[in-house]
Design an enzyme around this catalytic site. Structure first.
Site, PDB file in Angstrom:
ATOM      1  N   ASP A 112       0.838  -1.196   0.000  1.00 23.71           N
ATOM      2  CA  ASP A 112       0.000   0.000   0.000  1.00 23.71           C
ATOM      3  C   ASP A 112       0.879   1.254   0.000  1.00 23.71           C
ATOM      4  OD1 ASP A 112      -2.382   1.406  -0.020  1.00 23.71           O
ATOM      5  OD2 ASP A 112      -2.600   1.411   2.146  1.00 23.71           O
ATOM      6  N   CYS A 126     -28.147  -7.005  -3.559  1.00 18.05           N
ATOM      7  CA  CYS A 126     -27.824  -6.466  -2.228  1.00 18.05           C
ATOM      8  C   CYS A 126     -27.392  -5.006  -2.338  1.00 18.05           C
ATOM      9  CB  CYS A 126     -26.696  -7.297  -1.615  1.00 18.05           C
ATOM     10  SG  CYS A 126     -26.092  -6.660  -0.043  1.00 18.05           S
ATOM     11  N   CYS A 186     -16.490  10.176   3.070  1.00 19.25           N
ATOM     12  CA  CYS A 186     -16.235   8.917   3.782  1.00 19.25           C
ATOM     13  C   CYS A 186     -15.568   9.211   5.128  1.00 19.25           C
ATOM     14  CB  CYS A 186     -15.361   8.011   2.930  1.00 19.25           C
ATOM     15  SG  CYS A 186     -14.881   6.508   3.785  1.00 19.25           S
ATOM     16  N   CYS A 207     -13.480   3.741   9.455  1.00 19.76           N
ATOM     17  CA  CYS A 207     -14.879   3.300   9.566  1.00 19.76           C
ATOM     18  C   CYS A 207     -14.971   1.915   8.926  1.00 19.76           C
ATOM     19  CB  CYS A 207     -15.789   4.286   8.836  1.00 19.76           C
ATOM     20  SG  CYS A 207     -17.497   3.739   8.618  1.00 19.76           S
ATOM     21  N   CYS A 253     -19.414  -0.216   6.083  1.00 16.62           N
ATOM     22  CA  CYS A 253     -19.795  -0.834   4.804  1.00 16.62           C
ATOM     23  C   CYS A 253     -19.144  -2.211   4.627  1.00 16.62           C
ATOM     24  CB  CYS A 253     -19.507   0.086   3.618  1.00 16.62           C
ATOM     25  SG  CYS A 253     -17.823   0.626   3.452  1.00 16.62           S
ATOM     26  N   CYS A 283     -21.706  -6.225   5.319  1.00 11.36           N
ATOM     27  CA  CYS A 283     -21.641  -7.035   4.094  1.00 11.36           C
ATOM     28  C   CYS A 283     -21.834  -8.522   4.419  1.00 11.36           C
ATOM     29  CB  CYS A 283     -20.294  -6.811   3.392  1.00 11.36           C
ATOM     30  SG  CYS A 283     -20.154  -7.800   1.892  1.00 11.36           S
TER      31      CYS A 283
HETATM   32  S1  SF4 Z   1     -20.381  -5.045  -1.106  1.00 10.70           S
HETATM   33 FE1  SF4 Z   1     -21.402  -6.476   0.306  1.00 10.70          FE
HETATM   34  S2  SF4 Z   1     -22.958  -5.212   1.317  1.00 10.70           S
HETATM   35 FE2  SF4 Z   1     -22.313  -4.103  -0.528  1.00 10.70          FE
HETATM   36  S3  SF4 Z   1     -23.764  -4.730  -2.118  1.00 10.70           S
HETATM   37 FE3  SF4 Z   1     -21.997  -6.093  -2.255  1.00 10.70          FE
HETATM   38  S4  SF4 Z   1     -22.581  -7.872  -1.049  1.00 10.70           S
HETATM   39 FE4  SF4 Z   1     -23.947  -6.211  -0.424  1.00 10.70          FE
HETATM   40  S1  SF4 Z   2     -19.719   3.148   5.514  1.00 12.91           S
HETATM   41 FE1  SF4 Z   2     -17.966   2.894   4.133  1.00 12.91          FE
HETATM   42  S2  SF4 Z   2     -18.151   4.590   2.662  1.00 12.91           S
HETATM   43 FE2  SF4 Z   2     -19.478   5.060   4.401  1.00 12.91          FE
HETATM   44  S3  SF4 Z   2     -18.257   6.315   5.743  1.00 12.91           S
HETATM   45 FE3  SF4 Z   2     -17.992   4.209   6.438  1.00 12.91          FE
HETATM   46  S4  SF4 Z   2     -16.154   3.445   5.333  1.00 12.91           S
HETATM   47 FE4  SF4 Z   2     -16.845   5.308   4.309  1.00 12.91          FE
END
Ligand code: SF4
Ligand code: SF4
Length: 377
Positions: A138, A200, A223, A250, A253, A257
């Site tokens: 990275d 999804c 974000c 964060c 997201c 999932c």
């Molecule tokens: S990244 Fe995960 S939570 Fe987002 S749409 Fe795809 S399967 Fe669903």
């Molecule tokens: S849910 Fe994902 S895109 Fe939204 S603020 Fe948190 S890390 Fe960023």
């Protein structure tokens, strides 16, 4: 071109070094890399100037002699609870912050980088002719996620991250650009893994700052990871409340999932949460390890961090990237969102810390502390 057996040998030795997955891809300009200029033009990168590096659009620009890229994946997941599960939060009334899962342990640049360097050393033992190789943990002008997709390691999800059907997305990606002409993991005509997001949209709906402009496209300026780690100035007013208790990164997201529901746990001890020692002059005594680690750190501890201690305290931790100003600014915002009640444990200490910060010479921290006080007093 080297033999197919060489690629199998590389993958096996990468796993021997602790990588969970490894794939090889020819160094090319893949379709997703061509979207980058448009994304940049829309301003979605915010202050992340390093994303403007044109070499990121083609691995051959990062290293002219490159023929192949070896992509390695390292799981960092631990058995700790998710940010979206509130049931584990200690009921002691002390407000706590959320540090992103990847940042609880030792700095991944080091953990990943050491393993990539070891793999390069093994390659030099096998391929005796001199060859160029660059390992990036990275750290280079490449888009690891895209290369990983075409190395067969997963698909790019609607949350913009690489997803793997078995491993989910709690992993780091490292790459080795090499002049070796290696057999790719995916055979001729073989497509990368299919997109299994289907209908999804959990990640899109769960994002508290609505950072996704549309599926697969994120405005990084909104974000929380960007706001808490990359942004050097003040957090925009309208995004403060949605930040909740996040103080560094964060995970929402990823935590929502479905592909992370059964994500395996890494055996690497360096990814376990680091201790966050009490302030030298602290009057209170933490009652358990959870009270003083980077997993749900007490906000009061973050509000009392001293600039002079910061470098030592976060040596070898990803949190050092936020610097004292950023981390304390974030802790102020989290304290302002904490709903801490007058008379509850820690209320007086949190208010005292915020008042001290509101009077400090750093205008960004001082203003953030004022904002927090206006919300809880
Ligand atoms: S990244 Fe995960 S939570 Fe987002 S749409 Fe795809 S399967 Fe669903
Ligand atoms: S849910 Fe994902 S895109 Fe939204 S603020 Fe948190 S890390 Fe960023």
């Amino acid at each position: 071109m080297t033999e197919t057996g060489d690629t199998v040998w590389i993958v096996e030795h990468a796993k021997g070094l602790g990588f969970d997955l490894c794939g090889v891809v020819r160094a090319e300009k893949f379709p997703e890399l061509e979207n980058t200029p448009d994304w940049l033009e829309r301003g979605y990168a915010g202050e992340m100037k390093y994303l403007l590096d044109p070499r990121r659009s083609d691995p051959r620009a990062a290293m002219p002699a490159v023929r192949s890229v070896i992509v390695c994946l390292l799981n960092y997941n631990t058995e700790h609870a998710l940010s979206t599960d509130a049931t584990f939060v200690p009921q002691d009334g002390e407000p706590r912050g959320w540090v992103s899962r990847y940042a609880w342990g030792d700095d991944y640049h080091n953990v990943l980088g050491e393993r990539l360097d070891a793999l390069v050393a093994l390659l030099r033992g096998r391929f005796l002719e001199p060859f160029e190789a660059l390992a990036y943990a990275d750290t280079g002008p490449v888009q690891e996620r895209v290369l990983a997709k075409y190395a067969g390691l997963g698909w790019l999800g609607k949350n913009t991250l690489l997803l793997n059907q078995t491993l989910g997305s709690y992993f780091f990606l490292g790459v080795i650009l090499t002049a070796l002409d290696l057999e790719p993991t995916l055979g001729a005509g073989e497509l990368p893994p299919a997109d299994l997001c289907g209908s999804c949209r959990r990640c899109l709906d769960a994002c508290p700052t609505q950072a996704f402009v549309e599926p697969y496209v994120m405005d990084a300026r909104k974000c929380i990871s960007y706001l808490t780690i990359e942004l050097r100035g003040s957090i925009p007013e309208e995004l403060r409340e949605p930040m909740g208790n996040h103080v560094f990164g964060c995970d929402i997201c990823q935590d929502v999932c479905p592909w992370n529901r059964r994500a395996p746990v890494s055996p690497i001890a360096q990814f376990q949460p680091r201790a966050l020692p009490s302030a030298k002059d602290a009057s209170e005594t933490p009652s358990s390890a959870q009270d003083n680690s980077l997993f749900l750190p007490r906000l009061e501890r973050l509000l009392t961090l001293r600039g002079a201690d910061f470098a030592e305290l976060f040596r070898g931790s990803p949190l050092k990237r936020a610097k004292w100003r950023g981390l304390v600014r974030n802790a102020c915002i989290a304290a302002g969102n904490s709903n801490i009640q007058r008379g509850s444990g820690g209320y007086a200490r949190v208010c005292d810390s915020l008042k001290r910060l509101a009077a400090c010479s750093d205008s960004i921290v001082a203003e953030s502390a004022h904002w927090a006080l206006s919300r809880i007093q």
